[in-house]
Design a protein around this motif. Structure first.
Motif, PDB file in Angstrom:
ATOM      1  N   ILE A   1       0.880  -1.167   0.000  1.00 40.24           N
ATOM      2  CA  ILE A   1       0.000   0.000   0.000  1.00 40.24           C
ATOM      3  C   ILE A   1       0.915   1.213   0.000  1.00 40.24           C
ATOM      4  O   ILE A   1       1.756   1.377   0.902  1.00 40.24           O
TER       5      ILE A   1
ATOM      6  N   LEU B   1      -0.057   3.087   8.007  1.00 35.62           N
ATOM      7  CA  LEU B   1      -1.297   2.470   7.568  1.00 35.62           C
ATOM      8  C   LEU B   1      -2.466   2.853   8.465  1.00 35.62           C
ATOM      9  O   LEU B   1      -3.597   3.028   7.996  1.00 35.62           O
TER      10      LEU B   1
ATOM     11  N   VAL C   1      -7.540  -5.076   4.161  1.00 36.53           N
ATOM     12  CA  VAL C   1      -7.029  -4.256   5.256  1.00 36.53           C
ATOM     13  C   VAL C   1      -8.185  -3.638   6.036  1.00 36.53           C
ATOM     14  O   VAL C   1      -8.215  -3.668   7.278  1.00 36.53           O
TER      15      VAL C   1
ATOM     16  N   LEU D   1       3.423   2.525   2.905  1.00 36.21           N
ATOM     17  CA  LEU D   1       2.815   2.457   4.229  1.00 36.21           C
ATOM     18  C   LEU D   1       2.888   1.058   4.816  1.00 36.21           C
ATOM     19  O   LEU D   1       2.994   0.905   6.036  1.00 36.21           O
ATOM     20  N   ALA D   2       2.827   0.041   3.947  1.00 41.01           N
ATOM     21  CA  ALA D   2       2.862  -1.336   4.456  1.00 41.01           C
ATOM     22  C   ALA D   2       3.177  -2.311   3.345  1.00 41.01           C
ATOM     23  O   ALA D   2       2.819  -2.100   2.179  1.00 41.01           O
TER      24      ALA D   2
ATOM     25  N   ALA E   1       1.835  -4.948   7.354  1.00 41.58           N
ATOM     26  CA  ALA E   1       0.510  -4.566   7.856  1.00 41.58           C
ATOM     27  C   ALA E   1       0.264  -5.227   9.209  1.00 41.58           C
ATOM     28  O   ALA E   1      -0.320  -4.620  10.119  1.00 41.58           O
TER      29      ALA E   1
END
Length: 320
Positions: free
Chosen positions: A122, A133, A166, A220-221, A237
């Motif tokens: 992401i 995230l 997610v 972000l992840a 994540a």
């Protein structure tokens, strides 16, 4: 005329009048720069460098219908061609499971193998207000329409499923309100995000390595069980509190009408690429994780994945 035949006709018209001096053609069903293009160019190069084919491999980019254009062309017009290979991934099987290619089915081609897993990611632009995230998830919960994701798969496809997974992990139930824009390949998706047309990109590690190195994006992840070797500064994540693992296998399919000997020959060649030091270096440089299944083993695995994907797609409302 069925949707599959219409796509095949379009592909044939695109290629009409072209000739090739290459013995092997690898079709990448998206524009240059994305994951399928990466597979064709890297595997094709090693097939030649390792002397597994007699001449350089020609790469043909055939974007359209999220991979459906290339699939239809191979099924309709190249069914017995032993010298064509086609880049495939989790996105391919996802679309087949969801009938995104019209009347096409997975048994219309033969699945040669997968030789790497591309971790899902992401990503946001470097100047995004989202630092992690959790920031993004909170923003979507507050206003689902405030964050649009760009991805290289069609709506409901593998890239689309990643942010939905997610959000489901975060306890968000209105996943149909999450905005997603499907484009032709990961390169187009990341361009949309860097250009400010979308707030985030959902895709795979290999599609963004260059943008990470240039500093144009913030990841972000990564959607793996553990951090990816070579990219240890990118958190998973899971470690941010979202139990999601999503990797995109990279592999090939070939026409169904080739002989068993020809199919097995391609499986042997792909295994040789997977076993080579050069491929291991390529995986490390591009954030790929080891994942090798070839020949009959892979064919059976694909059948199972498609069945599982169809079930999941019904659960999230992508198909009825």
């Amino acid at each position: 005329m069925t949707k599959l035949k219409m796509l095949a006709t379009t592909a044939a018209l695109m290629l009409a009048g072209t000739t090739s001096a290459f013995a092997t053609e690898c079709i990448a069903p998206a524009n240059a720069g994305g994951g399928w293009d990466f597979t064709c160019r890297q595997v094709g190069k090693l097939l030649y460098d390792l002397k597994l084919v007699d001449a350089p491999v020609q790469v043909t980019n055939m974007a359209g219908a999220g991979g459906g254009l290339a699939y239809a062309h191979v099924v309709a017009d190249m069914n017995t061609d032993p010298d064509v290979i086609v880049a495939a991934s989790s996105a391919t099987t996802t679309r087949l499971a969801q009938k995104a290619f019209g009347d096409a089915t997975a048994d219309q081609v033969r699945w040669v193998g997968a030789i790497g897993a591309d971790p899902g990611v992401i990503v946001v632009a470097k100047d995004s207000p989202f630092q992690n995230l959790g920031d993004m998830v909170a923003a979507i919960k507050a206003d689902p329409g405030s964050v649009a994701f760009a991805g290289g798969s069609a709506a409901g496809g593998f890239d689309h499923m990643k942010p939905l997974q997610v959000m489901k992990s975060a306890g968000f139930t209105e996943i149909t309100k999450v905005k997603y824009i499907g484009v032709d390949g990961g390169a187009d998706a990341i361009t949309q995000t860097i250009g400010g047309h979308t707030q985030a990109m959902t895709g795979d590690m290999s599609e963004i390595v260059g943008f990470i190195k240039s500093g144009d994006v913030r990841v972000l992840a990564v959607l793996t069980e553990a951090r990816v070797p070579g990219f240890e500064d990118i958190p998973t994540a899971r470690e941010q509190g979202f139990d999601v693992v999503a990797v995109n296998w990279r592999g090939l399919y070939v026409p169904k009408g080739i002989s068993d000997d020809q199919f097995n020959a391609w499986a042997t060649k792909l295994q040789a690429v997977a076993d080579s030091a050069e491929w291991k270096e390529t995986m490390a440089a591009n954030g790929l994780a080891p994942f090798t299944k070839v020949g009959a083993d892979f064919q059976g695995w694909v059948d199972g994945v498609i069945a599982e994907t169809e079930t999941l797609s019904r659960e999230i409302g992508v198909i009825q």
